[in-house]
Design a protein around this motif. Sequence first.
Motif, PDB file in Angstrom:
ATOM      1  N   UNK A  33      -8.352  -4.006  -8.627  1.00  0.00           N
ATOM      2  CA  UNK A  33      -7.370  -3.497  -9.630  1.00  0.00           C
ATOM      3  C   UNK A  33      -6.308  -2.819  -8.837  1.00  0.00           C
ATOM      4  N   UNK A  34      -6.487  -2.359  -7.423  1.00  0.00           N
ATOM      5  CA  UNK A  34      -5.287  -1.755  -6.716  1.00  0.00           C
ATOM      6  C   UNK A  34      -5.514  -2.147  -5.327  1.00  0.00           C
ATOM      7  N   UNK A  35      -4.574  -1.840  -4.514  1.00  0.00           N
ATOM      8  CA  UNK A  35      -4.373  -2.099  -3.188  1.00  0.00           C
ATOM      9  C   UNK A  35      -5.579  -1.607  -2.033  1.00  0.00           C
ATOM     10  N   UNK A  36      -5.763  -0.546  -2.218  1.00  0.00           N
ATOM     11  CA  UNK A  36      -6.959   0.199  -1.641  1.00  0.00           C
ATOM     12  C   UNK A  36      -8.333  -0.562  -1.685  1.00  0.00           C
ATOM     13  N   UNK A  37      -8.699  -0.781  -3.233  1.00  0.00           N
ATOM     14  CA  UNK A  37      -9.796  -1.569  -3.474  1.00  0.00           C
ATOM     15  C   UNK A  37      -9.939  -2.837  -2.940  1.00  0.00           C
ATOM     16  N   UNK A  38      -8.663  -3.449  -2.970  1.00  0.00           N
ATOM     17  CA  UNK A  38      -8.646  -5.031  -2.581  1.00  0.00           C
ATOM     18  C   UNK A  38      -8.894  -5.187  -1.130  1.00  0.00           C
ATOM     19  N   UNK A  39      -8.476  -4.197  -0.374  1.00  0.00           N
ATOM     20  CA  UNK A  39      -8.579  -4.336   1.072  1.00  0.00           C
ATOM     21  C   UNK A  39     -10.151  -3.876   1.633  1.00  0.00           C
ATOM     22  N   UNK A  54       2.443  -7.856  -6.267  1.00  0.00           N
ATOM     23  CA  UNK A  54       3.468  -7.014  -5.129  1.00  0.00           C
ATOM     24  C   UNK A  54       3.551  -5.562  -5.939  1.00  0.00           C
ATOM     25  N   UNK A  55       3.941  -5.570  -7.272  1.00  0.00           N
ATOM     26  CA  UNK A  55       4.119  -4.106  -8.161  1.00  0.00           C
ATOM     27  C   UNK A  55       2.540  -3.449  -8.282  1.00  0.00           C
ATOM     28  N   UNK A  56       2.103  -2.807  -7.655  1.00  0.00           N
ATOM     29  CA  UNK A  56       0.696  -2.239  -7.736  1.00  0.00           C
ATOM     30  C   UNK A  56       0.946  -0.717  -7.465  1.00  0.00           C
ATOM     31  N   UNK A  60       2.082  -0.293  -2.552  1.00  0.00           N
ATOM     32  CA  UNK A  60       2.800  -1.378  -2.669  1.00  0.00           C
ATOM     33  C   UNK A  60       2.071  -2.745  -2.307  1.00  0.00           C
ATOM     34  N   UNK A  61       2.543  -3.935  -2.805  1.00  0.00           N
ATOM     35  CA  UNK A  61       1.882  -5.178  -2.210  1.00  0.00           C
ATOM     36  C   UNK A  61       2.072  -5.501  -1.088  1.00  0.00           C
ATOM     37  N   UNK A  62       3.436  -5.261  -0.609  1.00  0.00           N
ATOM     38  CA  UNK A  62       3.876  -5.533   0.773  1.00  0.00           C
ATOM     39  C   UNK A  62       2.944  -4.771   1.874  1.00  0.00           C
ATOM     40  N   UNK A  63       2.713  -3.366   1.533  1.00  0.00           N
ATOM     41  CA  UNK A  63       1.670  -2.814   2.287  1.00  0.00           C
ATOM     42  C   UNK A  63       0.385  -3.182   2.468  1.00  0.00           C
ATOM     43  N   UNK A  64       0.006  -3.725   1.100  1.00  0.00           N
ATOM     44  CA  UNK A  64      -1.599  -4.415   1.255  1.00  0.00           C
ATOM     45  C   UNK A  64      -1.319  -5.475   2.161  1.00  0.00           C
ATOM     46  N   UNK A  65      -0.349  -6.433   1.929  1.00  0.00           N
ATOM     47  CA  UNK A  65      -0.363  -7.531   2.861  1.00  0.00           C
ATOM     48  C   UNK A  65      -0.378  -7.202   4.371  1.00  0.00           C
ATOM     49  N   UNK A  94       8.208 -10.997   0.967  1.00  0.00           N
ATOM     50  CA  UNK A  94       6.960 -11.035   0.638  1.00  0.00           C
ATOM     51  C   UNK A  94       6.485 -11.706   1.897  1.00  0.00           C
ATOM     52  N   UNK A  95       7.117 -12.700   2.439  1.00  0.00           N
ATOM     53  CA  UNK A  95       6.627 -13.616   3.506  1.00  0.00           C
ATOM     54  C   UNK A  95       6.506 -12.604   4.799  1.00  0.00           C
ATOM     55  N   UNK A  96       7.769 -11.842   4.789  1.00  0.00           N
ATOM     56  CA  UNK A  96       7.913 -10.935   6.066  1.00  0.00           C
ATOM     57  C   UNK A  96       6.617  -9.921   6.234  1.00  0.00           C
ATOM     58  N   UNK A  97       6.216  -9.553   4.912  1.00  0.00           N
ATOM     59  CA  UNK A  97       5.282  -8.609   5.158  1.00  0.00           C
ATOM     60  C   UNK A  97       3.663  -9.185   5.423  1.00  0.00           C
ATOM     61  N   UNK A  98       3.804 -10.531   5.576  1.00  0.00           N
ATOM     62  CA  UNK A  98       2.472 -11.109   5.930  1.00  0.00           C
ATOM     63  C   UNK A  98       1.722 -12.254   4.842  1.00  0.00           C
ATOM     64  N   UNK A  99       2.608 -12.345   3.727  1.00  0.00           N
ATOM     65  CA  UNK A  99       2.172 -13.317   2.748  1.00  0.00           C
ATOM     66  C   UNK A  99       2.450 -14.780   3.206  1.00  0.00           C
TER      67      UNK A  99
END
Length: 128
Positions: A33-39, A54-56, A60-65, A94-99
């Motif tokens: 449901x959010x970036x930290x739990x996804x990681x 991306x909008x979490x 932010x989704x870029x930070x998660x990636x 998004x691609x630059x962040x690792x997607x």
Amino acid sequence: MSPHVLLIEDNEQNRYLATFLLEKHGFRVEPAFDGPSGIEQAVANPPDIVLLDIQLPGMHGHDVARALRRIEALQGVPIVAVTSYAMPGDRTKALAAGCDGYIEKPIDPDSFVAEVTGFLPAAFQAQP
């Protein structure tokens, strides 16, 4: 073997639709449901692919990636941004962040599963 998808998405309706479509085609979907739990979930149970909003809230989704890309065990796992960010430059960010890829919302129920499958490792390409 069914592809294991980690779906990091905070919007319940978006999560429901993506999960419904993927499970209908044999995917195993694990929601976050959010970036930290996804990681945390990605580290505990590495998926075959990550679908990342991306909008979490909070992270932010870029930070998660970027965080996922720093985890050695996840280096080969494709990360696909699934986002309503559709302005010029958003795909590049998004691609630059690792997607590895980018799917625009609203998702197209007729093509979504095929789009996701296209990002999976070769072992899954023959799957529906």
